[in-house]
Write a protein that holds these residues in place. Structure first.
Motif, PDB file in Angstrom:
ATOM      1  N   ALA A 188       0.842  -1.193   0.000  1.00 24.55           N
ATOM      2  CA  ALA A 188       0.000   0.000   0.000  1.00 24.55           C
ATOM      3  C   ALA A 188       0.878   1.244   0.000  1.00 24.55           C
ATOM      4  N   VAL A 189       0.427   2.254  -0.726  1.00 22.31           N
ATOM      5  CA  VAL A 189       1.136   3.533  -0.772  1.00 22.31           C
ATOM      6  C   VAL A 189       0.457   4.452   0.227  1.00 22.31           C
ATOM      7  N   PRO A 190       1.225   5.059   1.082  1.00 27.39           N
ATOM      8  CA  PRO A 190       0.595   5.965   2.055  1.00 27.39           C
ATOM      9  C   PRO A 190       0.092   7.225   1.350  1.00 27.39           C
ATOM     10  N   THR A 191      -1.179   7.499   1.477  1.00 21.73           N
ATOM     11  CA  THR A 191      -1.786   8.636   0.783  1.00 21.73           C
ATOM     12  C   THR A 191      -2.209   9.742   1.731  1.00 21.73           C
ATOM     13  N   ALA A 192      -1.724   9.736   2.911  1.00 19.18           N
ATOM     14  CA  ALA A 192      -2.128  10.733   3.895  1.00 19.18           C
ATOM     15  C   ALA A 192      -1.649  12.135   3.491  1.00 19.18           C
ATOM     16  N   SER A 193      -0.435  12.262   2.957  1.00 20.70           N
ATOM     17  CA  SER A 193       0.090  13.588   2.610  1.00 20.70           C
ATOM     18  C   SER A 193      -0.019  13.878   1.112  1.00 20.70           C
ATOM     19  N   MET A 194      -0.715  13.031   0.339  1.00 23.96           N
ATOM     20  CA  MET A 194      -0.831  13.226  -1.117  1.00 23.96           C
ATOM     21  C   MET A 194      -1.566  14.528  -1.452  1.00 23.96           C
ATOM     22  N   ALA A 195      -2.599  14.883  -0.713  1.00 21.35           N
ATOM     23  CA  ALA A 195      -3.343  16.119  -0.976  1.00 21.35           C
ATOM     24  C   ALA A 195      -2.472  17.339  -0.687  1.00 21.35           C
TER      25      ALA A 195
END
Length: 143
Positions: free
Chosen positions: A12-19
């Motif tokens: 899984a790719v961490p998407t917490a800071s993507m935005a």
């Protein structure tokens, strides 16, 4: 013999800071981009080789091109296709004839070009482009 895995590793790719990253990139490109307005194609207008006033009106035929596309030869409205034969007849009568072309400020250049083509067709080579000196003096510098 088969080996079994006890634990599975998740991909899984961490998407917490993507935005946050996308917003920062958007702001960066908005601030650093320079918009250039389209200025059009540069046009180099021809300049007169010499300017002289025609004193003798006896050897001058005037062609006026109006804003509506009407062509007048010596103050008579003439269809465009008749300009060549009319000028040719005048040249046969007076070989020293100078044709002076003057156009309305709103006249289409296509009509003036068509008149020039008619003059070339009958080999009328002594052509003068008339200007309005009073209007030239009234124009601001560079305009």
């Amino acid at each position: 013999m088969r080996f079994t895995r006890k634990s599975r590793v998740g991909a899984a790719v961490p998407t917490a800071s993507m935005a946050d990253i996308a917003f920062l990139l958007l702001v960066f490109f908005m601030v650093s981009t320079v918009f250039i307005r389209f200025r059009g194609i540069p046009v180099t207008l021809p300049e007169a080789e010499r300017v002289e006033k025609l004193e003798m009106r006896r050897h001058v035929t005037s062609i006026w091109v109006g804003a509506n596309g009407a062509v007048n030869v010596d103050d008579k409205t003439v269809p465009l296709q008749d300009v060549g034969p009319l000028i040719h007849a005048k040249l046969v009568a007076n070989p020293r004839l100078i044709i002076s072309i003057k156009g309305d400020g709103q006249a289409e250049f296509g009509t003036i070009s068509d008149v020039l083509q008619e003059l070339r067709r009958v080999e009328a080579l002594r052509v003068n482009f008339a200007t309005d000196r009073e209007r030239e003096a009234a124009l601001p510098a560079g305009g």
